[in-house]
Scaffold this motif. Structure first.
Motif, PDB file in Angstrom:
ATOM      1  N   GLU A 173       0.845  -1.193   0.000  1.00 23.51           N
ATOM      2  CA  GLU A 173       0.000   0.000   0.000  1.00 23.51           C
ATOM      3  C   GLU A 173       0.887   1.253   0.000  1.00 23.51           C
ATOM      4  OE1 GLU A 173      -3.333   0.665  -0.294  1.00 23.51           O
ATOM      5  OE2 GLU A 173      -2.358   2.632  -0.361  1.00 23.51           O
ATOM      6  N   PRO A 174       0.866   2.014  -1.114  1.00 23.93           N
ATOM      7  CA  PRO A 174       1.761   3.174  -1.227  1.00 23.93           C
ATOM      8  C   PRO A 174       1.508   4.253  -0.178  1.00 23.93           C
ATOM      9  CG  PRO A 174       0.805   2.590  -3.351  1.00 23.93           C
ATOM     10  CD  PRO A 174       0.086   1.784  -2.323  1.00 23.93           C
ATOM     11  N   SER A 175       0.321   4.295   0.403  1.00 23.14           N
ATOM     12  CA  SER A 175       0.042   5.374   1.358  1.00 23.14           C
ATOM     13  C   SER A 175       0.624   5.098   2.741  1.00 23.14           C
ATOM     14  CB  SER A 175      -1.471   5.587   1.482  1.00 23.14           C
ATOM     15  OG  SER A 175      -2.058   4.484   2.143  1.00 23.14           O
ATOM     16  N   LEU A 176       1.252   3.934   2.919  1.00 22.71           N
ATOM     17  CA  LEU A 176       1.843   3.626   4.228  1.00 22.71           C
ATOM     18  C   LEU A 176       2.938   4.624   4.558  1.00 22.71           C
ATOM     19  CD1 LEU A 176       2.384  -0.253   4.303  1.00 22.71           C
ATOM     20  CD2 LEU A 176       0.805   1.088   5.695  1.00 22.71           C
ATOM     21  N   ARG A 177       3.011   5.009   5.815  1.00 25.18           N
ATOM     22  CA  ARG A 177       4.156   5.789   6.260  1.00 25.18           C
ATOM     23  C   ARG A 177       4.627   5.233   7.595  1.00 25.18           C
ATOM     24  NH1 ARG A 177       2.982   9.421  10.161  1.00 25.18           N
ATOM     25  NH2 ARG A 177       0.784   9.583  10.693  1.00 25.18           N
TER      26      ARG A 177
END
Ligand SMILES: [Zn+2]
Ligand SMILES: [Zn+2]
Ligand SMILES: [Zn+2]
Length: 524
Positions: A173-177
Motif C-alpha cells: 500500500e503506497p500510502s503507508l508511512r
C-alpha cells in the motif's frame, strides 16, 4: 611495574573439571601447592605455568594473553596443552566489520521485542546493532535486493524500518508511512500507519471506521503476513501495521490476527520493559553476589558450601591491576530490566581488547532470550563503539566441550596457535586440525612448541629484578647482576632454572621489566 611470584613448573591442580578425569593422560606427576592452594579450586586442570600476580600492568596481561595465559583473580596460569586431557585454546573475535550471525540476530530481535534501551551505555551496546531505526549499508542493500526479487527470500533476517517501509509500500500500500518514534505511544507501538481510510470515506461518503476496517482486512488478504507483518489494527480511522521483524517474530500475547472473515480487533499492548546498563569497577556487591548464587545453583548445580562471598570475590572480584592504569582493569558490566539486576558480565578492559572473564544471569529469564549470547553480543558492541579496541577475547575454547561451542559460533573467531602464537581462523584452519587431533598444541606445521624463543637466555635473565624470600618470609631485592653472585650455588641454579622455564612461556618484553619472585620451593 608487574610483580609476579612463580609457582614453578609441572604444577598439578587436581582432577580435570571438564572431563572429570576420564581423559587423563599418562605421565603426570603432582606437586603440592602452598598457601594459595584454595584459589586453584576454580581452575582444576593441568597447568604448564602458574604465577601469583601481586600486581600486573594491563599491558603485561595483554602480552600474557597473547601467549595463551589467563587469570583467575590474581592467579595467572597457562594450561598444559601438550599433556593435559582437555587442551584449551585462547579464542578471540576480530571486531572490525563484525556482523552477528542469523541466529544471533534472532536473539537480538527477541530482546528488542521485550525491552527498550535506556541510557547511553545500553543504547550503544544494544541499539547500535540497528534494531531500532538505524541501519548499516549492507542491510540497506539487502533490503533492496529483497524488493527487486519481488519476494522476501530471507524471512529470518531483519530489515530496518525504513527499508521495510519501501518493501511494504511497493507491494502492499503506497500510502503507508512510518510511525515516528515520538508518536509510537499514541499508536501503541505500531511501526507503520496509513490514513487512507479518511480519504476513501470522503470519496465514498461512508464512515471512516468502516473504510479502515475494510482496508485492514484487504491489506491482510494481500499478503501482509507473508511480508512479515505480525498484526494490523485500526485506531481512530488509522490502519496500523506491526512489523513482525521489528517485534522479533514472537507471537504476541492477547493478540488476534485479522482473518478474511473477521474484522480486525484493536488490542492494547503491554509497554516494553526498560533495559539499562552500568559499567562498574570490579568490587564485591551484594546484589551481584546474590544473582551469582542463584545462577550457580540453578545452572551449574553448585553446593551451598561453594557459594561463599570470599570464594566469589577470589574468582570474580579480586584482580592484580592497580588504579594508576585508570581506563584499564577489571570491571563488572551490570544489566538491569526495570531496575532489577539480571545479567553481570565480568570483564577486563585491556589496551588491545575487551576480555570476557565470566557472565552470570537470572535463570528466570525466558530461555529463548539466550541471556549469555545476548550479553556477549552487547560486549562486542561495547568493545567496538565505546572502547574502540580491535578484539573481543572469550577465554579458552575446548573442542570437545559442547558448552563452549557458542565461542566459535561468532563470525571470524580465531584460536591462538601454540606453535607460532599467531591467531588462526577457526573455520579456515583450526577446526580441520582439531577434528583430526583434539590434543594438538597448535594449528601450523612447525613441530616445536615455543620455537621462537632464543636458546641462550642467560644475558636476558640478568636484567630481571629478582626478589628472594628468606626463611622468615622477608624479601630482599637483588640488583640484576647480583643474581650471578648468589650463594650457595645450588640456590642460584634453582632460581635460574625457574626463570629459564618461565622464559620459555612468556614474551621476552615482559621478562625484561617485571619483578620476579622465584618459587618458594626453590628458595626455601
Ligand atoms: Zn579433561
Ligand atoms: Zn600499569
Ligand atoms: Zn602456528
Amino acid at each position: 611495574m608487574s610483580v609476579v611470584e612463580d609457582f614453578g613448573d609441572s604444577l598439578d591442580s587436581g582432577c580435570c573439571g571438564y572431563c572429570g578425569g576420564r581423559k587423563e593422560r599418562a605421565g603426570d606427576s603432582s606437586s603440592p601447592l602452598g598457601a594459595q592452594n584454595s584459589t586453584l579450586d576454580v581452575v582444576r586442570r593441568r597447568l604448564r605455568g602458574a604465577l601469583w600476580a601481586h600486581r600486573l600492568c594491563p599491558e603485561d596481561y595483554q602480552l600474557l594473553m597473547d601467549r595463551g595465559w589467563r587469570r583467575s583473580g590474581c592467579f595467572v596460569y597457562l594450561p598444559d596443552n601438550e599433556h593435559g586431557c582437555c587442551p584449551q585454546y585462547a579464542v578471540r573475535i576480530p571486531l572490525q566489520g563484525f556482523e552477528p550471525t542469523r541466529s544471533q540476530r534472532r536473539v537480538l530481535r527477541r530482546w528488542c521485542a521485550f525491552v527498550r534501551a535506556q541510557g547511553e551505555l545500553a543504547t550503544q551496546c544494544f541499539l547500535s546493532y540497528g534494531f531500532e531505526g538505524t541501519q548499516s549499508l549492507d542491510q540497506r542493500s539487502r533490503a533492496s535486493s529483497i524488493r527487486s526479487s519481488g519476494r522476501e527470500q530471507e524471512p529470518a533476517e531483519a530489515t530496518p524500518t525504513d527499508a521495510r517501509l519501501e518493501v511494504l509500500r511497493t507491494q502492499l500500500e503506497p500510502s503507508l508511512r512510518r510511525v515516528p518514534r515520538k508518536s509510537q505511544a499514541v499508536s501503541r507501538g505500531a511501526h507503520f500507519t496509513t490514513a487512507l481510510a479518511w480519504k476513501l470515506a470522503h470519496e465514498h461518503k461512508t464512515s471512516v471506521t468502516e473504510e479502515a476496517n475494510q482496508l485492514a482486512a484487504l491489506l491482510w488478504r494481500r499478503g501482509a503476513e507473508q511480508l512479515g507483518i505480525a498484526r494490523i489494527d485500526v485506531n481512530h480511522g488509522h490502519v496500523n501495521l506491526y512489523d513482525g521483524m521489528e517485534l522479533g517474530r514472537e507471537p504476541m500475547e492477547n493478540t488476534r490476527r485479522p482473518g478474511p472473515s473477521s474484522h480486525p480487533v484493536v488490542v492494547s499492548k503491554q509497554p516494553k520493559a526498560i533495559l539499562r546498563m552500568e559499567l562498574l569497577r570490579a568490587e564485591y556487591r551484594e546484589n551481584a553476589f546474590c544473582l551469582y548464587c542463584k545462577y550457580q545453583r540453578r545452572i551449574h548445580g553448585d553446593a551451598e558450601s561453594e557459594l561463599r562471598p570470599e570464594r566469589y570475590s577470589r574468582f570474580l572480584v579480586d584482580h592484580p591491576f592497580r588504579s594508576e592504569c585508570a581506563s584499564y582493569g577489571a570491571f563488572h558490566l551490570q544489566m538491569y530490566i526495570d531496575d532489577e539486576l539480571v545479567i553481570v558480565s565480568v570483564l577486563d578492559i585491556l589496551p588491545g581488547c575487551l576480555s570476557s572473564k565470566y557472565c552470570f544471569y537470572d535463570p528466570d529469564l525466558p530461555p529463548r532470550l539466550s541471556a549469555g549470547i545476548f550479553a556477549a553480543l552487547c560486549e562486542t558492541q561495547f568493545a567496538r563503539q565505546v572502547l574502540h579496541v580491535p578484539y573481543y577475547y572469550l577465554g579458552f575454547y575446548i573442542h570437545s566441550c559442547r558448552k563452549m561451542q557458542y565461542k566459535i559460533s561468532f563470525r571470524g573467531s580465531q584460536l591462538l596457535c601454540g606453535h607460532c602464537f599467531h591467531w588462526k581462523s577457526f573455520d579456515d584452519v583450526a577446526r580441520r586440525v582439531l577434528d583430526q587431533d583434539e590434543h594438538c598444541v597448535g594449528f601450523c606445521t612447525e613441530s616445536t612448541p615455543y620455537a621462537d624463543q632464543p636458546l641462550n637466555l642467560k644475558p636476558r635473565l640478568e636484567t630481571v629484578l629478582v626478589w628472594l624470600l628468606d626463611a622468615c618470609g622477608c624479601s630482599a631485592a637483588l640488583a640484576p647482576q647480583a643474581l650471578a653472585t648468589v650463594e650457595p650455588r645450588a640456590l642460584r641454579e634453582r632460581v635460574y632454572a625457574a626463570l629459564r622455564s618461565l622464559a620459555s612461556m612468556v614474551p621476552s618484553e615482559l621478562l625484561e621489566h617485571m619483578v620476579y619472585l622465584p618459587p618458594r620451593s626453590a628458595v626455601a
